[in-house]
Design a protein around this motif. Structure first.
Motif, PDB file in Angstrom:
ATOM      1  N   GLU A 120       0.972  -2.951  25.620  1.00 51.42           N
ATOM      2  CA  GLU A 120       0.907  -1.597  25.063  1.00 51.42           C
ATOM      3  C   GLU A 120       1.350  -1.573  23.604  1.00 51.42           C
ATOM      4  OE1 GLU A 120       2.811   2.847  25.469  1.00 51.42           O
ATOM      5  OE2 GLU A 120       2.729   1.602  27.280  1.00 51.42           O
ATOM      6  N   LEU A 121       2.427  -2.262  23.301  1.00 51.49           N
ATOM      7  CA  LEU A 121       2.930  -2.256  21.928  1.00 51.49           C
ATOM      8  C   LEU A 121       1.982  -2.981  20.968  1.00 51.49           C
ATOM      9  CD1 LEU A 121       6.720  -2.755  22.622  1.00 51.49           C
ATOM     10  CD2 LEU A 121       5.604  -0.708  21.712  1.00 51.49           C
ATOM     11  N   GLN A 122       1.281  -3.988  21.459  1.00 48.90           N
ATOM     12  CA  GLN A 122       0.301  -4.686  20.615  1.00 48.90           C
ATOM     13  C   GLN A 122      -0.907  -3.816  20.318  1.00 48.90           C
ATOM     14  OE1 GLN A 122      -0.390  -8.177  22.987  1.00 48.90           O
ATOM     15  NE2 GLN A 122       1.231  -9.348  21.987  1.00 48.90           N
ATOM     16  N   ASN A 123      -1.246  -2.931  21.238  1.00 47.54           N
ATOM     17  CA  ASN A 123      -2.455  -2.119  21.104  1.00 47.54           C
ATOM     18  C   ASN A 123      -2.184  -0.684  20.681  1.00 47.54           C
ATOM     19  OD1 ASN A 123      -4.155  -4.245  21.941  1.00 47.54           O
ATOM     20  ND2 ASN A 123      -3.607  -3.849  24.066  1.00 47.54           N
ATOM     21  N   SER A 124      -0.981  -0.409  20.232  1.00 48.84           N
ATOM     22  CA  SER A 124      -0.589   0.943  19.886  1.00 48.84           C
ATOM     23  C   SER A 124       0.023   0.959  18.486  1.00 48.84           C
ATOM     24  CB  SER A 124       0.450   1.422  20.916  1.00 48.84           C
ATOM     25  OG  SER A 124       1.287   2.398  20.395  1.00 48.84           O
ATOM     26  N   PRO A 125      -0.070   2.079  17.792  1.00 52.04           N
ATOM     27  CA  PRO A 125       0.563   2.168  16.472  1.00 52.04           C
ATOM     28  C   PRO A 125       2.073   2.433  16.539  1.00 52.04           C
ATOM     29  CG  PRO A 125      -0.602   4.200  16.955  1.00 52.04           C
ATOM     30  CD  PRO A 125      -0.902   3.243  18.087  1.00 52.04           C
ATOM     31  N   ARG A 126       2.637   2.595  17.718  1.00 54.47           N
ATOM     32  CA  ARG A 126       4.045   2.955  17.852  1.00 54.47           C
ATOM     33  C   ARG A 126       4.991   1.952  17.190  1.00 54.47           C
ATOM     34  NH1 ARG A 126       4.984   4.296  24.113  1.00 54.47           N
ATOM     35  NH2 ARG A 126       7.032   4.906  23.368  1.00 54.47           N
ATOM     36  N   LEU A 127       4.772   0.674  17.460  1.00 55.40           N
ATOM     37  CA  LEU A 127       5.670  -0.348  16.929  1.00 55.40           C
ATOM     38  C   LEU A 127       5.511  -0.474  15.414  1.00 55.40           C
ATOM     39  CD1 LEU A 127       7.828  -2.306  17.864  1.00 55.40           C
ATOM     40  CD2 LEU A 127       6.049  -4.024  18.172  1.00 55.40           C
ATOM     41  N   ARG A 128       4.289  -0.409  14.941  1.00 59.90           N
ATOM     42  CA  ARG A 128       4.038  -0.470  13.499  1.00 59.90           C
ATOM     43  C   ARG A 128       4.712   0.697  12.786  1.00 59.90           C
ATOM     44  NH1 ARG A 128      -0.017  -2.878  10.217  1.00 59.90           N
ATOM     45  NH2 ARG A 128      -0.802  -3.798  12.118  1.00 59.90           N
ATOM     46  N   GLN A 129       4.632   1.877  13.366  1.00 57.87           N
ATOM     47  CA  GLN A 129       5.267   3.053  12.770  1.00 57.87           C
ATOM     48  C   GLN A 129       6.787   2.903  12.763  1.00 57.87           C
ATOM     49  OE1 GLN A 129       3.924   5.574  11.081  1.00 57.87           O
ATOM     50  NE2 GLN A 129       5.998   6.281  10.666  1.00 57.87           N
ATOM     51  N   ALA A 130       7.342   2.394  13.844  1.00 59.65           N
ATOM     52  CA  ALA A 130       8.794   2.177  13.910  1.00 59.65           C
ATOM     53  C   ALA A 130       9.226   1.171  12.846  1.00 59.65           C
ATOM     54  CB  ALA A 130       9.191   1.688  15.296  1.00 59.65           C
ATOM     55  N   PHE A 131       8.443   0.121  12.664  1.00 61.74           N
ATOM     56  CA  PHE A 131       8.758  -0.884  11.652  1.00 61.74           C
ATOM     57  C   PHE A 131       8.702  -0.277  10.253  1.00 61.74           C
ATOM     58  CE2 PHE A 131       7.314  -4.396   8.831  1.00 61.74           C
ATOM     59  CZ  PHE A 131       8.489  -5.135   8.860  1.00 61.74           C
ATOM     60  N   LYS A 132       7.707   0.541  10.002  1.00 60.30           N
ATOM     61  CA  LYS A 132       7.607   1.208   8.699  1.00 60.30           C
ATOM     62  C   LYS A 132       8.834   2.074   8.434  1.00 60.30           C
ATOM     63  CE  LYS A 132       3.594   2.857   7.322  1.00 60.30           C
ATOM     64  NZ  LYS A 132       2.269   3.493   7.282  1.00 60.30           N
ATOM     65  N   GLU A 133       9.317   2.763   9.470  1.00 61.12           N
ATOM     66  CA  GLU A 133      10.507   3.603   9.323  1.00 61.12           C
ATOM     67  C   GLU A 133      11.751   2.753   9.050  1.00 61.12           C
ATOM     68  OE1 GLU A 133      10.921   6.495  12.504  1.00 61.12           O
ATOM     69  OE2 GLU A 133       8.742   6.803  12.503  1.00 61.12           O
ATOM     70  N   ASP A 134      11.878   1.623   9.755  1.00 63.09           N
ATOM     71  CA  ASP A 134      13.014   0.729   9.491  1.00 63.09           C
ATOM     72  C   ASP A 134      12.958   0.187   8.070  1.00 63.09           C
ATOM     73  OD1 ASP A 134      14.149   1.060  11.994  1.00 63.09           O
ATOM     74  OD2 ASP A 134      13.424  -0.850  12.796  1.00 63.09           O
ATOM     75  N   MET A 135      11.790  -0.199   7.629  1.00 58.48           N
ATOM     76  CA  MET A 135      11.632  -0.733   6.269  1.00 58.48           C
ATOM     77  C   MET A 135      11.915   0.349   5.217  1.00 58.48           C
ATOM     78  SD  MET A 135      11.025  -3.965   6.363  1.00 58.48           S
ATOM     79  CE  MET A 135      10.241  -4.384   4.811  1.00 58.48           C
ATOM     80  N   ALA A 136      11.510   1.573   5.480  1.00 56.74           N
ATOM     81  CA  ALA A 136      11.775   2.666   4.546  1.00 56.74           C
ATOM     82  C   ALA A 136      13.273   2.901   4.410  1.00 56.74           C
ATOM     83  CB  ALA A 136      11.060   3.938   4.989  1.00 56.74           C
ATOM     84  N   ARG A 137      13.998   2.827   5.525  1.00 57.59           N
ATOM     85  CA  ARG A 137      15.455   2.990   5.469  1.00 57.59           C
ATOM     86  C   ARG A 137      16.111   1.860   4.696  1.00 57.59           C
ATOM     87  NH1 ARG A 137      17.862   4.222  11.174  1.00 57.59           N
ATOM     88  NH2 ARG A 137      16.287   2.737  11.785  1.00 57.59           N
ATOM     89  N   ALA A 138      15.434   0.706   4.666  1.00 55.42           N
ATOM     90  CA  ALA A 138      15.965  -0.446   3.917  1.00 55.42           C
ATOM     91  C   ALA A 138      15.545  -0.396   2.450  1.00 55.42           C
ATOM     92  CB  ALA A 138      15.489  -1.743   4.557  1.00 55.42           C
ATOM     93  N   GLY A 139      14.729   0.602   2.101  1.00 54.76           N
ATOM     94  CA  GLY A 139      14.356   0.769   0.704  1.00 54.76           C
ATOM     95  C   GLY A 139      12.967   0.310   0.334  1.00 54.76           C
ATOM     96  N   LEU A 140      12.165  -0.108   1.313  1.00 49.15           N
ATOM     97  CA  LEU A 140      10.803  -0.555   1.022  1.00 49.15           C
ATOM     98  C   LEU A 140       9.826   0.391   1.696  1.00 49.15           C
ATOM     99  CD1 LEU A 140       9.161  -2.807  -0.340  1.00 49.15           C
ATOM    100  CD2 LEU A 140       9.101  -3.950   1.875  1.00 49.15           C
ATOM    101  N   ARG A 141       9.171   1.189   0.904  1.00 49.78           N
ATOM    102  CA  ARG A 141       8.232   2.169   1.439  1.00 49.78           C
ATOM    103  C   ARG A 141       6.815   1.602   1.406  1.00 49.78           C
ATOM    104  NH1 ARG A 141      12.203   4.903   1.706  1.00 49.78           N
ATOM    105  NH2 ARG A 141      13.143   6.671   0.827  1.00 49.78           N
ATOM    106  N   THR A 142       6.080   1.885   2.473  1.00 51.23           N
ATOM    107  CA  THR A 142       4.685   1.441   2.581  1.00 51.23           C
ATOM    108  C   THR A 142       3.823   2.629   2.975  1.00 51.23           C
ATOM    109  OG1 THR A 142       4.945   0.854   4.893  1.00 51.23           O
ATOM    110  CG2 THR A 142       5.358  -0.889   3.292  1.00 51.23           C
ATOM    111  N   ASN A 143       2.541   2.468   2.773  1.00 46.69           N
ATOM    112  CA  ASN A 143       1.587   3.531   3.192  1.00 46.69           C
ATOM    113  C   ASN A 143       1.021   3.220   4.553  1.00 46.69           C
ATOM    114  OD1 ASN A 143       1.929   4.936   0.840  1.00 46.69           O
ATOM    115  ND2 ASN A 143       0.322   3.792  -0.203  1.00 46.69           N
TER     116      ASN A 143
END
Length: 140
Positions: A117-140
């Motif tokens: 499910e996590l491989q075929n869903s955007p959920r994990l990618r979105q969570a990773f983007k949020e973690d990276m944003a909190r670390a100071g690296l923003r992505t689109n």
């Protein structure tokens, strides 16, 4: 903004940032993995079978841990039986039960279904983007 002397140096910095961001105690990646695993415990394990030979404790649902690894994290069910054996493995593969019942030797692959499910869903990618944003690296 940090300056780098090479692309390799910049990539190493981003990799270290990614690893440290998902290893935080409040990691969205870890929470997403655990939440998805819990959904599969309910749908793939609890919903398909009502035990007759034991009283369900629901501890499998809540007994999860996150461990740091060299390249990120590992999420595991820590639920053990009275002999110290992994309950998750028994359920995942349908083997190792000390009694016969309807799901002996019949896998209920909630961990594999979580991964799929996590491989075929955007959920994990979105969570990773949020973690990276909190670390100071923003992505689109």
């Amino acid at each position: 903004m940090k300056n780098f002397n090479s692309i390799d140096e910049a990539l190493a910095h981003i990799e270290n940032l990614a690893i440290s961001s998902i290893q935080r105690k409040d990691s969205k990646v870890a929470k997403t993995i655990i939440d998805t695993a819990k959904e599969h415990v309910i749908s793939d394990v609890y919903s398909v079978y009502q035990p007759m030979q034991y009283v369900r404790t629901y501890k499998l649902l809540n007994d999860w841990s996150v461990h740091k690894t060299k390249k990120g994290i590992s999420v595991r069910s820590d639920r053990k039986d009275e002999f110290g054996r992994s309950i998750a493995e028994k359920i995942e593969y349908g083997r190792g039960y000390s009694f016969e019942f309807e799901y002996s030797n019949r896998p209920r692959p909630f961990i594999e279904n979580t991964k799929r499910e996590l491989q075929n869903s955007p959920r994990l990618r979105q969570a990773f983007k949020e973690d990276m944003a909190r670390a100071g690296l923003r992505t689109n």
